[in-house]
Design a protein around this motif. Structure first.
Motif, mmCIF file in Angstrom:
data_model
loop_
_atom_site.group_PDB
_atom_site.id
_atom_site.type_symbol
_atom_site.label_atom_id
_atom_site.label_comp_id
_atom_site.label_asym_id
_atom_site.label_seq_id
_atom_site.Cartn_x
_atom_site.Cartn_y
_atom_site.Cartn_z
ATOM 1 N N LEU A 163 0.838 -1.198 0.000
ATOM 2 C CA LEU A 163 0.000 0.000 0.000
ATOM 3 C C LEU A 163 0.874 1.249 0.000
ATOM 4 O O LEU A 163 0.637 2.202 -0.765
ATOM 5 C CB LEU A 163 -0.913 -0.024 1.227
ATOM 6 N N TYR A 164 1.907 1.255 0.838
ATOM 7 C CA TYR A 164 2.836 2.392 0.923
ATOM 8 C C TYR A 164 3.549 2.618 -0.412
ATOM 9 O O TYR A 164 3.772 3.769 -0.817
ATOM 10 C CB TYR A 164 3.847 2.120 2.030
ATOM 11 N N GLY A 166 2.425 2.139 -3.309
ATOM 12 C CA GLY A 166 1.506 2.553 -4.369
ATOM 13 C C GLY A 166 0.979 1.427 -5.220
ATOM 14 O O GLY A 166 0.319 1.668 -6.241
ATOM 15 N N TYR A 167 1.205 0.175 -4.797
ATOM 16 C CA TYR A 167 0.800 -0.962 -5.619
ATOM 17 C C TYR A 167 -0.704 -1.184 -5.618
ATOM 18 O O TYR A 167 -1.219 -1.941 -6.445
ATOM 19 C CB TYR A 167 1.496 -2.241 -5.154
ATOM 20 N N ASP A 169 -2.782 1.582 -5.602
ATOM 21 C CA ASP A 169 -3.384 2.827 -6.076
ATOM 22 C C ASP A 169 -4.404 2.529 -7.170
ATOM 23 O O ASP A 169 -4.164 1.699 -8.063
ATOM 24 C CB ASP A 169 -2.307 3.768 -6.640
ATOM 25 N N GLY A 170 -5.527 3.200 -7.119
ATOM 26 C CA GLY A 170 -6.556 3.030 -8.142
ATOM 27 C C GLY A 170 -7.460 1.844 -7.919
ATOM 28 O O GLY A 170 -8.409 1.636 -8.690
ATOM 29 N N ASP A 172 -10.450 -0.221 -6.261
ATOM 30 C CA ASP A 172 -11.726 0.170 -5.665
ATOM 31 C C ASP A 172 -12.214 -0.784 -4.587
ATOM 32 O O ASP A 172 -12.960 -0.390 -3.688
ATOM 33 C CB ASP A 172 -12.796 0.267 -6.762
#
Length: 397
Positions: A163-164, A166-167, A169-170, A172
């Motif tokens: 999560l940190y 950015g894996y 990101d986007g 839902d």
């Protein structure tokens, strides 16, 4: 949803799924060392044309499947890591998949291969992100702290780390299926489970000859023992509905029988149903920790680190899961409850930032995290699990 198409698409790859279950079972690796497991899965993905985003300096990867139509992104996860269980009958270098993560990985093989079959994606919109993530088990804190200090990781847990980075990101919404030992139903859809904090406390005393001059020492081991008794005395103050669990272990208790121990180290997780409950319990445990040091004239250093947040399974996604599973196996083999689990998972951290669901699937036997845990029905734990997880996005996208 064409359920027969999905079932057949997974069934076509039973050999690869079951081979993955056996290979990963025989090559267990603990958190942030799952290089063989990650490479094994990655090779299967790349052979059928997936483009992987690899984590690089730690194991794990993700890949995206785009339907070409606008819509949400659904994250599907499997966990790479094993546990350190040296007394397990099939332990390798002390490690064993005593939580069934290898079955998740085998199911992920089935998911990835089935989604490449003709027409499986027909009618879907949005995209699916398949992710193999490391380090779910909250173990080997010293090793993970070393990685953190070296700048390799920021967080002890793999999902937090991804999560940190950015894996996610986007994304839902997210889901993953976990095996559950001794289940009477094929699937279990429940409310959630505990969160926790990770705690280390080190007592500092004074070494002295245990036989000749014990009066000159300060026994750090005795300080720790008194504190453990104090923690145990607190248990009647933990309300049942708060689902509190405190279970310390001693990782260092002295070096020589003839020397008064000058250093004793313990670790524990403090689990509870909410962050407020965990915080309240932590204050109580800190008082107990300090009491032993005070009684013996020792000092104590306490280090707390963020563990996993409580997992709150999305009610909406629970219903979606039940609908998909009912089409797959009928309503009778599905157990839907408001039960709350006492264990923890870093899937709870994802539930703080997006809707998630974490159902259980049958096929395991023995004690979870125990020396007899195994997958005794791989067709349920791996093949049926893969079919269920391919069916899920057809209700979401």
């Amino acid at each position: 949803m064409n359920i027969e198409l999905i079932k057949n698409a997974v069934q076509k790859h039973v050999a690869e799924i079951l081979a993955a279950e056996r290979y990963i079972w025989q090559h267990p690796e603990t958190g942030y060392t799952e290089w063989q497991t990650s490479a094994y899965l990655g090779n299967i993905f790349e052979q059928v044309g997936y483009v992987l985003h690899k984590a690089g300096n730690i194991p794990g990867f993700y890949t995206d499947i785009d339907t070409g139509k606008p819509g949400p992104k659904v994250l599907v996860l499997c966990e790479l890591d094993a546990l350190y269980v040296p007394n397990h009958a099939e332990a390798v270098n002390g490690n064993a998949h005593a939580c069934g993560h290898h079955a998740q990985c085998a199911a992920m093989v089935g998911i990835a291969l089935a989604l490449k079959e003709p027409h499986v994606l027909d009618g879907l919109s949005g995209s699916i992100r398949l992710c193999a993530v490391p380090a779910e088990e909250e173990i080997q804190a010293d090793f993970r702290e070393t990685l953190r200090r070296q700048g390799i990781i920021r967080y002890y847990g793999g999902k937090d780390e991804f999560l940190y980075r950015g894996y996610f990101d986007g994304v839902d919404m997210a889901f993953m299926f976990h095996t559950g030992p001794g289940m009477k139903n094929l699937f279990d859809v429940h409310a959630g489970c505990n969160g926790n904090i990770q705690k280390r406390f080190v007592y500092h005393g004074v070494a002295s000859h245990a036989g000749g001059s014990p009066q000159n020492g300060v026994n750090a081991l005795y300080a720790a023992t008194l504190s453990l008794n104090a923690i145990n005395a607190l248990r009647e103050t933990f309300a049942d509905y708060d689902h509190v669990r405190v279970h310390p272990i001693m990782t260092e208790g002295g070096n020589s029988v003839s020397v008064i121990p000058s250093r004793t180290q313990l670790e524990t997780l403090i689990r509870g149903k909410s962050l407020a409950v965990i915080g309240k319990t932590n204050v109580k445990v800190n008082h107990a920790i300090a009491s032993g040091a005070l009684a013996m004239g020792a000092t104590v250093t306490v280090t707390d680190r963020t563990g996993a947040a409580p997992l709150n399974n999305s009610r909406e996604l629970r219903q979606v899961a039940v609908d998909a599973l009912t089409e797959l196996v009928g309503a009778e083999p599905i157990r839907v409850t408001e039960n709350w689990g006492g264990a923890s998972t870093d899937m709870g951290d994802l539930s703080c930032v997006m809707p998630v669901i974490h159902p259980y699937v049958a096929g395991a036997a023995g004690k979870s995290h125990g020396d007899d845990y195994r997958i005794d029905e791989p067709n349920k734990a791996c093949v049926l699990s893969a079919q269920a997880q391919v069916a899920g996005p057809t209700k979401l996208l």
